[in-house]
Design a protein around this motif. Structure first.
Motif, PDB file in Angstrom:
ATOM      1  N   ASP A  27       0.854  -1.101  -0.145  1.00  0.00           N
ATOM      2  CA  ASP A  27      -0.021   0.140  -0.090  1.00  0.00           C
ATOM      3  C   ASP A  27       0.940   1.324   0.133  1.00  0.00           C
ATOM      4  OD1 ASP A  27      -2.365   1.638   0.072  1.00  0.00           O
ATOM      5  OD2 ASP A  27      -2.425   1.294   2.338  1.00  0.00           O
ATOM      6  N   THR A  28       0.630   2.225  -1.079  1.00  0.00           N
ATOM      7  CA  THR A  28       1.254   3.268  -1.015  1.00  0.00           C
ATOM      8  C   THR A  28       0.980   4.485  -0.150  1.00  0.00           C
ATOM      9  OG1 THR A  28       0.154   4.220  -2.949  1.00  0.00           O
ATOM     10  CG2 THR A  28       2.264   3.070  -3.313  1.00  0.00           C
ATOM     11  N   ARG A  29      -0.310   4.155   0.450  1.00  0.00           N
ATOM     12  CA  ARG A  29      -0.843   5.123   1.358  1.00  0.00           C
ATOM     13  C   ARG A  29      -0.392   5.222   2.707  1.00  0.00           C
ATOM     14  NH1 ARG A  29      -7.292   5.997   0.527  1.00  0.00           N
ATOM     15  NH2 ARG A  29      -6.874   7.271   2.174  1.00  0.00           N
ATOM     16  N   LEU A  30      -0.159   3.882   3.113  1.00  0.00           N
ATOM     17  CA  LEU A  30       0.343   3.544   4.244  1.00  0.00           C
ATOM     18  C   LEU A  30       1.310   2.557   4.323  1.00  0.00           C
ATOM     19  CD1 LEU A  30      -0.022   3.898   7.467  1.00  0.00           C
ATOM     20  CD2 LEU A  30      -1.387   1.947   7.547  1.00  0.00           C
ATOM     21  N   PRO A  31       2.740   2.944   4.361  1.00  0.00           N
ATOM     22  CA  PRO A  31       3.953   2.294   3.899  1.00  0.00           C
ATOM     23  C   PRO A  31       3.931   1.216   5.134  1.00  0.00           C
ATOM     24  CG  PRO A  31       4.619   4.681   3.728  1.00  0.00           C
ATOM     25  CD  PRO A  31       2.975   4.513   4.223  1.00  0.00           C
ATOM     26  N   GLY A  32       4.533   0.012   4.713  1.00  0.00           N
ATOM     27  CA  GLY A  32       4.367  -1.224   5.471  1.00  0.00           C
ATOM     28  C   GLY A  32       3.502  -2.096   5.498  1.00  0.00           C
ATOM     29  N   LEU A  33       2.263  -1.619   5.068  1.00  0.00           N
ATOM     30  CA  LEU A  33       0.861  -2.502   4.769  1.00  0.00           C
ATOM     31  C   LEU A  33       1.234  -3.204   3.769  1.00  0.00           C
ATOM     32  CD1 LEU A  33      -1.625  -3.397   6.087  1.00  0.00           C
ATOM     33  CD2 LEU A  33      -2.638  -1.291   5.020  1.00  0.00           C
ATOM     34  N   ARG A  50       9.605  -0.708  11.813  1.00  0.00           N
ATOM     35  CA  ARG A  50      10.613  -0.726  13.034  1.00  0.00           C
ATOM     36  C   ARG A  50       9.913   0.162  14.198  1.00  0.00           C
ATOM     37  NH1 ARG A  50      14.998  -3.198  11.799  1.00  0.00           N
ATOM     38  NH2 ARG A  50      16.290  -2.558  13.809  1.00  0.00           N
ATOM     39  N   ILE A  51       9.820  -0.294  15.165  1.00  0.00           N
ATOM     40  CA  ILE A  51       9.166   0.399  16.621  1.00  0.00           C
ATOM     41  C   ILE A  51      10.385   0.358  17.608  1.00  0.00           C
ATOM     42  CG2 ILE A  51       7.254   0.587  18.256  1.00  0.00           C
ATOM     43  CD1 ILE A  51       5.656  -0.521  16.249  1.00  0.00           C
ATOM     44  N   ASP A  52      10.712   1.748  17.891  1.00  0.00           N
ATOM     45  CA  ASP A  52      11.717   1.706  19.110  1.00  0.00           C
ATOM     46  C   ASP A  52      12.877   0.769  18.459  1.00  0.00           C
ATOM     47  OD1 ASP A  52      10.073   3.325  20.589  1.00  0.00           O
ATOM     48  OD2 ASP A  52       9.125   1.531  21.524  1.00  0.00           O
ATOM     49  N   GLY A  53      13.433   0.989  17.459  1.00  0.00           N
ATOM     50  CA  GLY A  53      14.623   0.344  16.868  1.00  0.00           C
ATOM     51  C   GLY A  53      14.400  -1.333  16.550  1.00  0.00           C
ATOM     52  N   ALA A  55      12.392  -4.504  14.705  1.00  0.00           N
ATOM     53  CA  ALA A  55      11.481  -5.025  13.579  1.00  0.00           C
ATOM     54  C   ALA A  55      10.279  -5.459  14.111  1.00  0.00           C
ATOM     55  CB  ALA A  55      12.528  -5.803  12.641  1.00  0.00           C
ATOM     56  N   VAL A  56       9.221  -4.907  13.561  1.00  0.00           N
ATOM     57  CA  VAL A  56       7.864  -5.418  13.884  1.00  0.00           C
ATOM     58  C   VAL A  56       7.326  -6.092  12.761  1.00  0.00           C
ATOM     59  CG1 VAL A  56       5.698  -5.048  14.975  1.00  0.00           C
ATOM     60  CG2 VAL A  56       7.639  -3.830  15.955  1.00  0.00           C
ATOM     61  N   ARG A  57       6.632  -7.381  12.827  1.00  0.00           N
ATOM     62  CA  ARG A  57       5.770  -7.948  11.646  1.00  0.00           C
ATOM     63  C   ARG A  57       4.613  -8.430  12.293  1.00  0.00           C
ATOM     64  NH1 ARG A  57       4.659 -12.366   8.583  1.00  0.00           N
ATOM     65  NH2 ARG A  57       4.811 -12.195   6.639  1.00  0.00           N
ATOM     66  N   ARG A  58       3.413  -8.139  11.960  1.00  0.00           N
ATOM     67  CA  ARG A  58       1.988  -8.591  12.581  1.00  0.00           C
ATOM     68  C   ARG A  58       1.105  -8.918  11.420  1.00  0.00           C
ATOM     69  NH1 ARG A  58       1.242  -7.056  17.773  1.00  0.00           N
ATOM     70  NH2 ARG A  58      -0.479  -8.391  17.750  1.00  0.00           N
ATOM     71  N   SER A  59       0.534  -9.990  11.505  1.00  0.00           N
ATOM     72  CA  SER A  59      -0.437 -10.206  10.637  1.00  0.00           C
ATOM     73  C   SER A  59      -1.768  -9.650  10.978  1.00  0.00           C
ATOM     74  CB  SER A  59      -0.703 -11.882  10.526  1.00  0.00           C
ATOM     75  OG  SER A  59      -1.749 -12.151   9.877  1.00  0.00           O
ATOM     76  N   LEU A  60      -2.405  -9.177  10.116  1.00  0.00           N
ATOM     77  CA  LEU A  60      -3.664  -8.177  10.621  1.00  0.00           C
ATOM     78  C   LEU A  60      -4.983  -8.731  10.348  1.00  0.00           C
ATOM     79  CD1 LEU A  60      -2.379  -4.518   9.606  1.00  0.00           C
ATOM     80  CD2 LEU A  60      -2.018  -5.937  11.794  1.00  0.00           C
ATOM     81  N   GLY A  61      -5.054 -10.044  10.056  1.00  0.00           N
ATOM     82  CA  GLY A  61      -6.128 -10.650   9.368  1.00  0.00           C
ATOM     83  C   GLY A  61      -6.261 -10.948   7.798  1.00  0.00           C
ATOM     84  N   ARG A  76      -2.292   1.384  11.746  1.00  0.00           N
ATOM     85  CA  ARG A  76      -2.096   2.612  12.536  1.00  0.00           C
ATOM     86  C   ARG A  76      -1.940   2.194  13.921  1.00  0.00           C
ATOM     87  NH1 ARG A  76      -5.574   4.646   8.326  1.00  0.00           N
ATOM     88  NH2 ARG A  76      -4.348   5.865   6.850  1.00  0.00           N
ATOM     89  N   ALA A  77      -2.877   1.382  14.354  1.00  0.00           N
ATOM     90  CA  ALA A  77      -2.765   1.221  15.819  1.00  0.00           C
ATOM     91  C   ALA A  77      -1.575   0.435  16.225  1.00  0.00           C
ATOM     92  CB  ALA A  77      -3.865   0.221  15.983  1.00  0.00           C
ATOM     93  N   VAL A  78      -1.044  -0.667  15.460  1.00  0.00           N
ATOM     94  CA  VAL A  78       0.174  -1.261  15.562  1.00  0.00           C
ATOM     95  C   VAL A  78       1.398  -0.017  15.593  1.00  0.00           C
ATOM     96  CG1 VAL A  78       1.689  -3.053  14.724  1.00  0.00           C
ATOM     97  CG2 VAL A  78      -0.618  -3.373  14.772  1.00  0.00           C
ATOM     98  N   LEU A  79       1.431   0.569  14.424  1.00  0.00           N
ATOM     99  CA  LEU A  79       2.637   1.629  14.380  1.00  0.00           C
ATOM    100  C   LEU A  79       2.432   2.391  15.617  1.00  0.00           C
ATOM    101  CD1 LEU A  79       2.430   2.174  10.595  1.00  0.00           C
ATOM    102  CD2 LEU A  79       3.949   0.767  11.732  1.00  0.00           C
ATOM    103  N   ALA A  80       1.154   2.877  16.167  1.00  0.00           N
ATOM    104  CA  ALA A  80       1.324   3.869  17.348  1.00  0.00           C
ATOM    105  C   ALA A  80       1.400   3.133  18.627  1.00  0.00           C
ATOM    106  CB  ALA A  80      -0.049   4.061  17.322  1.00  0.00           C
ATOM    107  N   GLY A  81       1.788   1.962  18.481  1.00  0.00           N
ATOM    108  CA  GLY A  81       2.324   1.046  19.813  1.00  0.00           C
ATOM    109  C   GLY A  81       0.968   0.526  20.566  1.00  0.00           C
ATOM    110  N   GLU A  82      -0.212   0.585  19.861  1.00  0.00           N
ATOM    111  CA  GLU A  82      -1.528   0.161  20.592  1.00  0.00           C
ATOM    112  C   GLU A  82      -1.482  -1.089  20.686  1.00  0.00           C
ATOM    113  OE1 GLU A  82      -4.615   2.488  19.065  1.00  0.00           O
ATOM    114  OE2 GLU A  82      -3.665   4.377  19.153  1.00  0.00           O
ATOM    115  N   THR A  83      -2.331  -1.767  21.751  1.00  0.00           N
ATOM    116  CA  THR A  83      -2.526  -3.263  21.808  1.00  0.00           C
ATOM    117  C   THR A  83      -3.902  -3.341  21.086  1.00  0.00           C
ATOM    118  OG1 THR A  83      -1.753  -3.260  23.840  1.00  0.00           O
ATOM    119  CG2 THR A  83      -3.188  -5.066  23.204  1.00  0.00           C
ATOM    120  N   LEU A  84      -3.735  -4.479  20.121  1.00  0.00           N
ATOM    121  CA  LEU A  84      -5.020  -4.733  19.285  1.00  0.00           C
ATOM    122  C   LEU A  84      -5.999  -5.307  20.067  1.00  0.00           C
ATOM    123  CD1 LEU A  84      -3.465  -6.632  16.173  1.00  0.00           C
ATOM    124  CD2 LEU A  84      -4.035  -4.311  16.430  1.00  0.00           C
ATOM    125  N   THR A  85      -7.095  -4.966  19.855  1.00  0.00           N
ATOM    126  CA  THR A  85      -8.424  -5.250  20.680  1.00  0.00           C
ATOM    127  C   THR A  85      -9.063  -6.474  20.059  1.00  0.00           C
ATOM    128  OG1 THR A  85     -10.173  -4.185  19.068  1.00  0.00           O
ATOM    129  CG2 THR A  85      -8.995  -2.963  20.783  1.00  0.00           C
TER     130      THR A  85
END
Length: 384
Positions: A27-33, A50-53, A55-61, A76-85
């Protein structure tokens, strides 16, 4: 893996066709997705950053259950460091689906024979046992029940298959498929005790074998020369069969492809003299211009050596259970009995672990008796 950079929409994702290999639509609108499209047709969202140095890789569905807008919001929630609900849980694939991705990404690291073995264990054992289950639903009780049942039929095969399963589940965790707190159910299970297979030739047996081989070598039997080479170097029979003169350096052999990868085999003067004599013998007998050091009749195949080994074994009066590979065992055992360390012997054999060499390093009774005599004399001297 093919990567496409697009401004993703639900319509574009719905039209994504599976290919021969996995590919990603980024996705060009949200790099990393990115939307990962598997050859089997499944499509899933993944976020890399990369969050706090770190590497983060998460499956989102998976798609279409999770649309583009929902995937961007979760990313965006993952990049902000929020916990997935709980409303946006991870989608964990079934074992059968994940196995396809695992082979595509890891199969390139297997040698051809290793890949065939891997596929056989997957097809015959792991898919029937776990193919219908989601990865996170495979419990330790499931693994133990399967392992114990398979061990009754093939203890060694069960060990190998358990290792493959543990490695695959570990990859699933590393690739972001497994939930937080998940523990690999295939780790820590005690494997079956390996039966030590093989023996080594005594000094008398080695002398009889050498006499028969020398006699056959003088008649121009290339397979007998190959067997003599195995006794002198401890090489594997496959390494000798495919050895070429271009691999022969002044002080070593450069094996471009062995069981543990490319390696060098140091050559002492007896081995170098033997190879020089063998080359002259080939020319004298009008041998073919093949680049192989040991050109076999027909084609370079194990059966061409195995048939000669049966004859040599009978003529030398050796045990019928003795295999060609036991020449390698004998090399290791005689090296240790001569005073070489397991580490040095391991390097000569090309083992990746010293423990492998320890399984082959048998000791003759007379060597053990001599050691007992030496230790006894030492202890008596110390107590006087």
């Amino acid at each position: 893996m093919l990567n496409l950079r697009l401004s993703l929409t639900d319509a574009l994702c719905a039209r994504a066709e599976p290919g021969n290999r996995e590919y990603a639509m980024r996705d060009t609108r949200l790099p990393g997705l990115a939307l990962r499209v598997q050859p089997c047709g499944s499509r899933s969202w993944v976020i890399r950053a990369r969050i706090d140095g770190k590497a983060v890789r998460r499956s989102l569905g998976s798609f279409p259950e999770t649309g583009v807008k929902a995937a961007r919001a979760t990313a965006r929630a993952v990049l902000a460091g929020e916990t997935l609900t709980p409303a946006t849980p991870l989608t964990v694939p079934h074992f059968a689906t994940f196995q396809i991705e695992h082979e595509q990404r890891c199969g390139v690291f297997y040698k051809s024979q290793g890949l065939r073995t891997y596929r056989a264990y997957i097809r015959c054992e792991l898919l029937p046992a776990f193919g219908h289950q989601r990865l996170d639903a495979i419990s330790r009780q499931d693994v133990i029940r399967w392992f114990e049942g398979y061990s009754l039929r093939r203890p060694g095969g069960a060990n190998r298959a358990l290792g493959i399963l543990a490695q695959m589940l570990g990859r699933a965790k590393a690739w972001g498929y497994m939930p937080d707190g998940w523990r690999n159910p295939a780790r820590g299970i005690r494997m079956n005790r390996r039966k030590v297979v093989g023996t080594f030739l005594s000094d008398d047996e080695m002398a009889r074998l050498g006499s028969v081989l020398d006699k056959r070598i003088r008649t121009g039997c290339t397979a007998s020369a190959l067997l003599r080479f195995l006794t002198l170097t401890g090489c594997r029979v496959s390494e000798a069969i495919h050895l070429e003169w271009a691999d022969l350096l002044p002080d070593r052999l450069r094996l471009r492809d062995s069981k543990t990868g490319p390696r060098d085999v140091p050559l002492g003067s007896p081995v170098r003299r033997f190879l020089q004599s063998h080359r002259a013998n080939i020319r004298r007998n009008g041998g073919c211009a093949s680049g192989h050091v040991f050109p076999l009749a027909g084609r370079q195949h194990y059966e061409g050596v195995r048939s000669i080994w049966f004859i040599v074994r009978r003529e030398a009066g050796l045990p019928l259970k003795l295999r060609i590979h036991d020449l390698r065992h004998s090399f290791a055992s005689h090296a240790v009995m001569s005073g070489e360390t397991l580490f040095t012997t391991s390097r000569l054999l090309g083992h990746s672990r010293v423990q492998m060499t320890a399984r082959y390093a048998h000791l003759a009774d007379d060597v053990l008796a001599a050691t007992c005599e030496k230790l006894g004399a030492l202890l008596i001297a110390q107590t006087r």
